[in-house]
Design an enzyme around this catalytic site. Structure first.
Site, mmCIF file in Angstrom:
data_model
loop_
_atom_site.group_PDB
_atom_site.id
_atom_site.type_symbol
_atom_site.label_atom_id
_atom_site.label_comp_id
_atom_site.label_asym_id
_atom_site.label_seq_id
_atom_site.Cartn_x
_atom_site.Cartn_y
_atom_site.Cartn_z
ATOM 1 N N TYR A 159 7.678 1.975 -7.955
ATOM 2 C CA TYR A 159 7.048 0.647 -8.065
ATOM 3 C C TYR A 159 6.563 0.383 -9.495
ATOM 4 O O TYR A 159 6.707 -0.731 -10.004
ATOM 5 C CB TYR A 159 5.899 0.522 -7.060
ATOM 6 C CG TYR A 159 6.348 0.644 -5.616
ATOM 7 C CD1 TYR A 159 7.361 -0.173 -5.119
ATOM 8 C CD2 TYR A 159 5.785 1.585 -4.749
ATOM 9 C CE1 TYR A 159 7.802 -0.055 -3.803
ATOM 10 C CE2 TYR A 159 6.215 1.706 -3.437
ATOM 11 C CZ TYR A 159 7.225 0.881 -2.967
ATOM 12 O OH TYR A 159 7.653 0.996 -1.664
ATOM 13 N N GLU A 191 0.865 -1.183 0.000
ATOM 14 C CA GLU A 191 0.000 0.000 0.000
ATOM 15 C C GLU A 191 0.901 1.232 0.000
ATOM 16 O O GLU A 191 1.923 1.241 0.674
ATOM 17 C CB GLU A 191 -0.890 0.072 1.245
ATOM 18 C CG GLU A 191 -2.061 -0.869 1.223
ATOM 19 C CD GLU A 191 -1.725 -2.201 1.856
ATOM 20 O OE1 GLU A 191 -0.700 -2.265 2.571
ATOM 21 O OE2 GLU A 191 -2.461 -3.172 1.628
HETATM 22 C C1 LIG Z 1 10.358 6.567 -2.525
HETATM 23 C C2 LIG Z 1 11.843 6.583 -2.173
HETATM 24 C C3 LIG Z 1 12.198 5.308 -1.426
HETATM 25 C C4 LIG Z 1 12.650 6.622 -3.495
HETATM 26 O O1 LIG Z 1 14.019 6.507 -3.170
HETATM 27 P P1 LIG Z 1 15.178 7.167 -4.050
HETATM 28 O O2 LIG Z 1 16.454 6.547 -3.618
HETATM 29 O O3 LIG Z 1 15.099 8.641 -4.019
HETATM 30 O O4 LIG Z 1 14.765 6.670 -5.514
HETATM 31 P P2 LIG Z 1 15.748 6.275 -6.711
HETATM 32 O O5 LIG Z 1 16.790 7.315 -6.895
HETATM 33 O O6 LIG Z 1 16.206 4.882 -6.528
HETATM 34 O O7 LIG Z 1 14.738 6.340 -7.956
HETATM 35 C C5 LIG Z 1 14.194 5.154 -8.531
HETATM 36 C C6 LIG Z 1 12.936 5.509 -9.306
HETATM 37 O O8 LIG Z 1 11.954 6.052 -8.420
HETATM 38 C C7 LIG Z 1 11.220 7.093 -9.087
HETATM 39 N N1 LIG Z 1 11.511 8.373 -8.432
HETATM 40 C C8 LIG Z 1 12.363 8.588 -7.404
HETATM 41 N N2 LIG Z 1 12.323 9.890 -7.025
HETATM 42 C C9 LIG Z 1 11.408 10.494 -7.822
HETATM 43 C C10 LIG Z 1 10.901 11.823 -7.909
HETATM 44 N N3 LIG Z 1 11.352 12.787 -7.098
HETATM 45 N N4 LIG Z 1 9.950 12.074 -8.840
HETATM 46 C C11 LIG Z 1 9.499 11.101 -9.661
HETATM 47 N N5 LIG Z 1 9.949 9.818 -9.633
HETATM 48 C C12 LIG Z 1 10.890 9.520 -8.721
HETATM 49 C C13 LIG Z 1 11.721 7.082 -10.530
HETATM 50 O O9 LIG Z 1 10.950 6.142 -11.244
HETATM 51 C C14 LIG Z 1 13.138 6.563 -10.370
HETATM 52 O O10 LIG Z 1 13.636 5.952 -11.524
HETATM 53 P P3 LIG Z 1 14.555 6.837 -12.539
HETATM 54 O O11 LIG Z 1 15.835 7.099 -11.790
HETATM 55 O O12 LIG Z 1 14.731 5.918 -13.706
HETATM 56 O O13 LIG Z 1 13.775 8.095 -12.833
HETATM 57 C C15 LIG Z 1 12.222 7.848 -1.348
HETATM 58 O O14 LIG Z 1 11.714 8.985 -1.996
HETATM 59 C C16 LIG Z 1 11.723 7.832 0.094
HETATM 60 O O15 LIG Z 1 12.381 7.284 0.971
HETATM 61 N N6 LIG Z 1 10.546 8.461 0.334
HETATM 62 C C17 LIG Z 1 9.997 8.541 1.698
HETATM 63 C C18 LIG Z 1 9.524 7.201 2.192
HETATM 64 C C19 LIG Z 1 8.438 6.661 1.320
HETATM 65 O O16 LIG Z 1 7.515 7.377 0.931
HETATM 66 N N7 LIG Z 1 8.521 5.345 1.033
HETATM 67 C C20 LIG Z 1 7.540 4.623 0.247
HETATM 68 C C21 LIG Z 1 6.579 3.943 1.156
HETATM 69 S S1 LIG Z 1 5.489 2.844 0.268
#
Ligand SMILES: CC(C)(COP(=O)(O)OP(=O)(O)OC[C@H]1O[C@@H](n2cnc3c(N)ncnc32)[C@H](O)[C@@H]1OP(=O)(O)O)[C@@H](O)C(=O)NCCC(=O)NCCS
Length: 188
Positions: free
Chosen positions: A127, A115
């Site tokens: 995802y 979720e």
């Molecule tokens: C969601 C989260 C884990 C992503 O981690 P991250 O290390 O910044 O993400 P990555 O650099 O590995 O990015 C992987 C993909 O995620 C998506 N993504 C990450 N940041 C994004 C942004 N700011 N806007 C849009 N897409 C994004 C893209 O699809 C990206 O792929 P790409 O590099 O080919 O564009 C991070 O933002 C986070 O910790 N958020 C707070 C906690 C949270 O909400 N967790 C999810 C709970 S279900």
């Protein structure tokens, strides 16, 4: 520097709890990692930075992200994936998702689900990149603000279609982000 993901241990609890509070400051009931680590369904992974020379041996480092999964028979439920605010957009969330998929495959799961807040487009994009699609809404799922939860699922991680797409994503990841290590066995 490169990234490593490994299984979380008891020793990691203080650092992961601190990180969890930093990432989710408004959470009314912070994750109880003590109890999660004693739950046989729960599997937690931590991510940290390591030098290339340490890649094959490193077990230590400052924890900058974590992922939690609950594995129930053939279903892997992603409880959370979270990355330190100062390390975002560097491929760490994606590496944690890859490690979670590897774990689900190792544990003979067929389906992965989770979720995510309806407003959390960033996580939804991550995802979606790995084939998760929206399957419905849990109305008012989140206690703090009664926000809806979007259910995202990938049905058959053992299918040729998924595995071919996943293999390509991993190759693309390595080309873009360089070497990374995933250790899914516990140290003792
Ligand atoms: C969601 C989260 C884990 C992503 O981690 P991250 O290390 O910044 O993400 P990555 O650099 O590995 O990015 C992987 C993909 O995620 C998506 N993504 C990450 N940041 C994004 C942004 N700011 N806007 C849009 N897409 C994004 C893209 O699809 C990206 O792929 P790409 O590099 O080919 O564009 C991070 O933002 C986070 O910790 N958020 C707070 C906690 C949270 O909400 N967790 C999810 C709970 S279900």
């Amino acid at each position: 520097m490169s990234y490593c993901v490994r299984v979380m241990t008891q020793d990691d609890i203080p650092a992961v709890s601190k990180l969890d509070r930093q990432i989710f400051p408004d959470m009314q009931m912070p994750t109880n990692f003590e109890s999660e680590l004693t739950n046989c369904m729960a599997h937690y992974l931590v991510a940290f930075e390591c030098g290339l020379a340490e890649l094959k041996s490193s077990w230590m480092g400052s924890i900058i992200g974590y992922a939690g999964l609950w594995i129930m028979v053939s279903e892997a439920h992603i409880v959370n994936i979270a990355v330190d605010c100062n390390y975002r957009r560097r491929g760490l969330g994606e590496l944690l998702l890859i490690a979670s998929i590897e774990l689900a495959l190792d544990m003979n799961c067929n389906m992965m689900t989770l979720e995510v807040r309806a407003s959390n487009v960033t996580a939804q994009r991550l995802y979606q990149k790995y084939g998760f699609t929206s399957r419905g809404i849990r109305k008012g799922y989140y206690n703090d603000n009664r926000e809806d939860g979007s259910i995202m699922t990938v049905d058959n991680i053992n299918s040729k279609t998924f595995k071919d797409a996943y293999k390509k994503l991993k190759v693309d990841y390595q080309k873009k982000r360089g070497a990374a290590e995933i250790i899914l066995t516990a140290p003792f």
